[in-house]
Scaffold this motif. Structure first.
Motif, mmCIF file in Angstrom:
data_model
loop_
_atom_site.group_PDB
_atom_site.id
_atom_site.type_symbol
_atom_site.label_atom_id
_atom_site.label_comp_id
_atom_site.label_asym_id
_atom_site.label_seq_id
_atom_site.Cartn_x
_atom_site.Cartn_y
_atom_site.Cartn_z
ATOM 1 N N ALA A 152 0.832 -1.204 0.000
ATOM 2 C CA ALA A 152 0.000 0.000 0.000
ATOM 3 C C ALA A 152 0.866 1.253 0.000
ATOM 4 N N LEU A 153 1.953 1.233 0.777
ATOM 5 C CA LEU A 153 2.859 2.381 0.783
ATOM 6 C C LEU A 153 3.528 2.563 -0.577
ATOM 7 N N LEU A 154 3.872 1.441 -1.227
ATOM 8 C CA LEU A 154 4.513 1.517 -2.536
ATOM 9 C C LEU A 154 3.541 1.990 -3.613
ATOM 10 N N LEU A 155 2.344 1.393 -3.640
ATOM 11 C CA LEU A 155 1.372 1.722 -4.688
ATOM 12 C C LEU A 155 0.573 2.977 -4.374
ATOM 13 N N GLY A 156 0.785 3.549 -3.197
ATOM 14 C CA GLY A 156 0.147 4.817 -2.891
ATOM 15 C C GLY A 156 0.907 6.002 -3.456
ATOM 16 N N ASN A 157 2.085 5.731 -4.000
ATOM 17 C CA ASN A 157 2.898 6.784 -4.611
ATOM 18 C C ASN A 157 2.245 7.264 -5.905
ATOM 19 N N ARG A 158 1.909 8.544 -5.956
ATOM 20 C CA ARG A 158 1.213 9.082 -7.125
ATOM 21 C C ARG A 158 2.086 9.095 -8.369
ATOM 22 N N HIS A 159 3.392 9.066 -8.196
ATOM 23 C CA HIS A 159 4.300 9.153 -9.332
ATOM 24 C C HIS A 159 4.684 7.776 -9.881
ATOM 25 N N LEU A 160 4.158 6.706 -9.285
ATOM 26 C CA LEU A 160 4.491 5.363 -9.747
ATOM 27 C C LEU A 160 3.765 5.072 -11.050
ATOM 28 N N ILE A 161 4.518 4.663 -12.061
ATOM 29 C CA ILE A 161 3.933 4.356 -13.367
ATOM 30 C C ILE A 161 3.214 3.006 -13.297
ATOM 31 N N GLY A 162 1.978 2.977 -13.783
ATOM 32 C CA GLY A 162 1.206 1.734 -13.819
ATOM 33 C C GLY A 162 0.661 1.301 -12.480
ATOM 34 N N ARG A 163 0.517 2.216 -11.525
ATOM 35 C CA ARG A 163 0.060 1.809 -10.199
ATOM 36 C C ARG A 163 -1.365 1.267 -10.239
ATOM 37 N N GLY A 164 -2.211 1.798 -11.159
ATOM 38 C CA GLY A 164 -3.566 1.275 -11.281
ATOM 39 C C GLY A 164 -3.580 -0.180 -11.714
#
Length: 315
Positions: A112-124
């Motif tokens: 959750a901490l990793l995928l909560g990053n708004r700048h992460l490409i492809g997080r969806g």
């Protein structure tokens, strides 16, 4: 008396008309709400309340589903706390809970901490991919994992043999069977906990992190002093939900190991199933069910009390 004073006097003495029927408005609203709730309450009583009371009555009998029931009092509950076989299932269930709850919790929080990053490409995409196993039935997932782990035709052993390794039949190993069924349960459920953590993280004001950065707090201090305290309610829910799921472990164990080998994965719910449906000891099975229910309620209350106290201390 002036015209203004007479009008003010009339305004002070004005009383609104009574509601229709002469009853207070709140009473009528409560009656209407009760009428809307009545169908749901009837269904709840018929399909939850009455079965629970019937099961409670059965726990004090030697019911088998056939023939005449005999009242035995607390004998079934005494058996629960004195029979070595049942006590061993309590230990196995405790071990399963200890392995499952913190592992699922920590892995879900980290993701959750990793995928909560708004700048992460492809997080969806990653969020959806990690959540999908939760949608699959646990029994179906257990069948798939059983074939994956099969020592003869399983893909996992095939890939390991390609690099000179051999995993063996882990589901028949008393040491590895429990970690394996726990791993399947974690793979199935951690995506759900991750989504809940992401929702909790999004509710934390960004100003708190900015203030912490101004004070010179590093990433770890921001996590311990800002993130964890603000996630106390979410943590309480996830921990309670995960522990209840662990105490009710059955599906993947029934499919993958059947409680074996040598009862190393025989949890309380597996014991309830075997006592009630294979040995036809409905009285003993329902007594064990109520012991599990009371233990679950106590653990849930303790957790909510602990997290509630922490929230007050941090607030």
């Amino acid at each position: 008396m002036t015209t203004l004073s007479r009008s003010s006097h009339r305004r002070r003495r004005y009383h609104p008309p009574a509601p229709l029927g002469g009853r207070p408005r709140t009473t009528r609203q409560n009656s209407v709400a009760a009428l809307f709730l009545l169908p749901a309450l009837i269904i709840l009583i018929a399909f939850v309340g009455w079965p629970m009371l019937s099961a409670l009555r059965l726990s004090f009998t030697d019911a088998s589903g056939f023939g005449i029931e005999t009242w035995v009092g607390l004998d079934n509950y005494v058996t629960v706390f004195t029979d070595p076989r049942i006590l061993s299932t309590l230990g196995v269930t405790a071990l399963y809970t200890i392995l499952f709850t913190p592992t699922a919790l920590i892995s879900a929080l980290l993701l959750a901490l990793l995928l909560g990053n708004r700048h992460l490409i492809g997080r969806g995409f990653f969020r959806t991919a990690l959540f999908l196993p939760f949608v699959v039935s646990l029994a179906v997932a257990a069948f798939a994992w059983t074939y994956l782990l099969d020592p003869q035709v399983g893909l996992l052993n095939y890939w390991l043999r390609a690099v000179g390794l051999q995993l063996g039949n882990v589901l028949q190993d008393p040491t590895l069977a429990m970690p394996t069924v726990v791993l399947v349960a974690i793979w199935k459920s951690f995506g759900f906990y991750m989504v809940i953590f992401i929702a909790g993280l999004q509710e934390i004001p960004e100003s708190l992190y900015e203030a912490a950065k101004i004070d010179g707090a590093g990433a770890w201090r921001r996590f311990t002093n800002v993130t964890l305290p603000q996630l106390s309610n979410t943590l309480a829910f996830v921990v309670t939900f995960a522990m209840i799921a662990a105490l009710q472990a059955f599906d993947q164990i029934y499919v993958m190991t059947g409680g074996g080998p040598y009862r190393s994965t025989q949890t309380v719910v597996m014991e309830i199933y075997q006592e009630g449906f294979k040995k036809l000891d409905l009285g003993g099975a329902t007594a064990l069910s109520y012991v599990l229910l009371i233990a679950t309620l106590i653990l849930s209350l303790v957790q909510f009390g602990f997290f509630g106290r922490r929230e007050k201390e941090n607030g």
